[in-house]
Design a protein around this motif. Structure first.
Motif, short mmCIF file in Angstrom:
data_model
loop_
_atom_site.label_atom_id
_atom_site.label_comp_id
_atom_site.label_asym_id
_atom_site.label_seq_id
_atom_site.Cartn_x
_atom_site.Cartn_y
_atom_site.Cartn_z
N GLU A 87 1.58 -1.30 -4.79
CA GLU A 87 0.32 -0.53 -4.73
C GLU A 87 -0.62 -1.04 -5.82
N LYS A 88 -1.86 -1.34 -5.42
CA LYS A 88 -2.77 -1.95 -6.40
C LYS A 88 -3.54 -0.93 -7.24
N GLN A 146 -6.51 6.97 -0.18
CA GLN A 146 -7.85 7.59 -0.05
C GLN A 146 -7.87 9.11 -0.07
N PRO A 196 -0.52 7.49 2.52
CA PRO A 196 0.37 8.22 3.43
C PRO A 196 1.16 7.32 4.38
N ALA A 197 0.53 6.26 4.89
CA ALA A 197 1.23 5.37 5.83
C ALA A 197 2.36 4.61 5.12
N GLY A 198 2.04 4.01 3.97
CA GLY A 198 3.03 3.22 3.23
C GLY A 198 4.17 4.09 2.71
N ASN A 257 -0.90 -5.88 -7.13
CA ASN A 257 -2.03 -6.14 -6.24
C ASN A 257 -1.69 -7.36 -5.39
N VAL A 258 -1.52 -7.18 -4.10
CA VAL A 258 -1.17 -8.32 -3.24
C VAL A 258 -2.41 -9.16 -2.97
N ALA A 287 -1.55 8.48 10.12
CA ALA A 287 -1.07 7.40 9.23
C ALA A 287 0.43 7.55 8.99
N GLY A 301 0.82 -1.21 0.00
CA GLY A 301 0.00 0.00 0.00
C GLY A 301 0.85 1.26 0.00
N CYS A 324 0.18 -0.46 9.78
CA CYS A 324 0.09 0.96 10.12
C CYS A 324 -1.02 1.64 9.31
C1 LIG Z 1 -12.99 11.88 1.19
C2 LIG Z 1 -11.93 11.80 2.26
C3 LIG Z 1 -11.43 12.96 2.80
C4 LIG Z 1 -10.45 12.91 3.78
N1 LIG Z 1 -9.96 14.08 4.26
C5 LIG Z 1 -8.97 14.05 5.18
C6 LIG Z 1 -8.42 15.27 5.69
O1 LIG Z 1 -8.84 16.37 5.32
N2 LIG Z 1 -7.41 15.18 6.59
C7 LIG Z 1 -6.91 13.97 7.01
O2 LIG Z 1 -5.95 13.97 7.79
N3 LIG Z 1 -7.43 12.80 6.57
C8 LIG Z 1 -8.45 12.81 5.68
N4 LIG Z 1 -9.00 11.64 5.24
C9 LIG Z 1 -8.52 10.36 5.82
C10 LIG Z 1 -7.21 9.94 5.15
O3 LIG Z 1 -7.38 9.91 3.76
C11 LIG Z 1 -6.76 8.56 5.66
O4 LIG Z 1 -6.71 8.56 7.06
C12 LIG Z 1 -5.38 8.20 5.11
O5 LIG Z 1 -5.39 8.22 3.70
C13 LIG Z 1 -4.94 6.83 5.59
O6 LIG Z 1 -3.75 6.51 4.97
P1 LIG Z 1 -3.28 4.99 4.76
O7 LIG Z 1 -1.97 5.06 4.05
O8 LIG Z 1 -3.35 4.27 6.04
O9 LIG Z 1 -4.39 4.32 3.85
P2 LIG Z 1 -4.94 4.66 2.40
O10 LIG Z 1 -4.86 6.10 2.13
O11 LIG Z 1 -6.26 3.99 2.32
O12 LIG Z 1 -3.91 3.93 1.41
C14 LIG Z 1 -3.85 2.53 1.32
C15 LIG Z 1 -3.32 2.14 -0.04
O13 LIG Z 1 -3.13 0.71 -0.07
C16 LIG Z 1 -3.52 0.22 -1.32
N5 LIG Z 1 -3.87 -1.21 -1.22
C17 LIG Z 1 -4.94 -1.74 -0.59
N6 LIG Z 1 -4.94 -3.10 -0.70
C18 LIG Z 1 -3.84 -3.42 -1.43
C19 LIG Z 1 -3.30 -4.65 -1.91
N7 LIG Z 1 -3.91 -5.83 -1.65
N8 LIG Z 1 -2.17 -4.63 -2.65
C20 LIG Z 1 -1.55 -3.44 -2.92
N9 LIG Z 1 -2.04 -2.23 -2.50
C21 LIG Z 1 -3.14 -2.22 -1.76
C22 LIG Z 1 -4.73 1.09 -1.69
O14 LIG Z 1 -4.96 1.07 -3.09
C23 LIG Z 1 -4.30 2.46 -1.17
O15 LIG Z 1 -3.64 3.24 -2.15
C24 LIG Z 1 -9.98 11.65 4.26
C25 LIG Z 1 -10.50 10.47 3.71
C26 LIG Z 1 -11.47 10.53 2.73
C27 LIG Z 1 -12.00 9.25 2.16
#
Ligand SMILES: Cc1cc2nc3c(=O)[nH]c(=O)nc-3n(C[C@H](O)[C@H](O)[C@H](O)COP(=O)(O)OP(=O)(O)OC[C@H]3O[C@@H](n4cnc5c(N)ncnc54)[C@H](O)[C@@H]3O)c2cc1C
Length: 303
Positions: free
Chosen positions: A31-32, A38, A11-13, A79-80, A285, A8, A271
């Motif tokens: 990344e898939k 999000q 932001p976390a990855g 895509n994992v 994240a 993934g 994470c």
């Molecule tokens: C509409 C919206 C508005 C938001 N606004 C804010 C804001 O203003 N401020 C704020 O701080 N937060 C905001 N957030 C929340 C924020 O986007 C999330 O908390 C943050 O993106 C989490 O990051 P993450 O890296 O954990 O996960 P994600 O952002 O969900 O990233 C995970 C990634 O993993 C990939 N993935 C999933 N499964 C697989 C797999 N099997 N193989 C390979 N890749 C995979 C996905 O495609 C994705 O790109 C908002 C969220 C939304 C939906």
């Protein structure tokens, strides 16, 4: 054999990759969909430190990505599908092959369930939101609709009432899933109006949300509610299906972690939004991603 595979690139990855690159760990990032996760559903972010005027999410993610690429790492389209343990090694199975690694950081995020109604997709970022903490301050003195009946919906309705003129809380039943104490607090809030036994059928407007059509499921009658925002809280689903038989998750599928991002299995860290935690935001994240990379680094040094 890799030292680390990060699943993934949200932001976390990406933050985990930044720290792993600086630790000089031999890392791949899979990344898939699209790099950024999000947050790209929202055009800008206003609560990321260092940007008092807000920042375009595309610009921010571009900077995250460049910082990782400058360390010689790149985000790969993979895509994992499954993770298969083999002693102290893990086989990460993707659509294109199997990759061996000593450690894994799961940063696969989550997604908000959609209502699937007319106007919902069209107005995301233009009045439709899935995150009160993120977008609440944009709705100062506006009329808004909150959809849902669980803890998250009611907590966010309370939070949004600090900004909004009025909050219409639309729930399809007359009883709430949320805890009784929370329901009592919401009932006592003069800014929150209950629209029970009702479902939202359409969100409408010109450029931005202007109204929502709500149907009473008992009487069958439609009601047009004028509003500038519709906040939808009908569930969040973590992207953990590919790992859930291997590590401990809660009943909703969020990965159980400790403060150092260890999962129930040695060598696997998690994470960001895929994990069970308190705050689901970009800044947290990123913090989780940095901690996960640090824990993976320490694990590799010991093994
Ligand atoms: C509409 C919206 C508005 C938001 N606004 C804010 C804001 O203003 N401020 C704020 O701080 N937060 C905001 N957030 C929340 C924020 O986007 C999330 O908390 C943050 O993106 C989490 O990051 P993450 O890296 O954990 O996960 P994600 O952002 O969900 O990233 C995970 C990634 O993993 C990939 N993935 C999933 N499964 C697989 C797999 N099997 N193989 C390979 N890749 C995979 C996905 O495609 C994705 O790109 C908002 C969220 C939304 C939906």
């Amino acid at each position: 054999m890799h030292d680390l595979i990060i699943i993934g690139a949200g932001p976390a990855g990406l933050t985990a990759a930044l720290y792993a690159g600086r630790f000089k760990i031999y890392t791949r990032i899979f990344e898939k969909l699209s790099c950024g996760g999000q947050i790209l559903l929202s055009p800008s972010i206003e609560n990321y430190p260092g940007f008092p005027e807000g920042v375009s999410t595309f610009d921010l993610i571009d900077k995250f990505k460049k910082q990782v690429e400058d360390l010689g790492l790149k985000v790969e389209d993979e895509n994992v599908l499954e993770v298969i343990p083999d002693g102290r090694i893990y086989n990460v199975k993707t659509e294109s092959g199997i990759f061996k690694t000593k450690t894994i950081i799961i940063a696969s995020g989550a997604f908000s369930k959609r209502l699937g109604i007319k106007g919902e997709d069209k107005f995301i970022g233009k009045g439709v939101s899935y995150c009160g903490t993120c977008d609440g301050p944009l709705f100062k003195d506006k009329d808004i609709l909150v959809v849902g009946g669980g803890d998250r919906a009611l907590e966010d309705a309370m939070f949004l009432a600090n900004y909004a003129n009025i909050v219409h809380l639309v729930h399809r039943r007359s009883e709430f899933r949320a805890s009784g104490i929370l329901v009592d607090k919401v009932k006592a809030n003069p800014k929150i109006k209950f629209v029970l036994d009702s479902v939202v059928e359409e969100i409408a407007g010109e450029e931005k949300v202007e109204r929502a059509r709500v149907k009473n499921v008992k009487t069958g009658k439609d009601l047009d509610i004028l509003c500038q925002g519709v906040f939808i809280f009908v569930g969040i689903v973590p992207n953990t299906g590919f790992i859930k038989n291997l590590i401990k998750t809660n009943e909703s599928g969020f990965i159980t972690i400790d403060q150092k991002m260890h999962t129930s299995r040695e060598g696997i860290f998690a994470c960001g939004d895929c994990a069970e935690k308190g705050l689901y935001q970009v800044v947290s994240a990123c913090g989780d991603g940095a901690t996960a990379a640090d824990s993976a680094h320490k694990y590799l040094l010991k093994s």
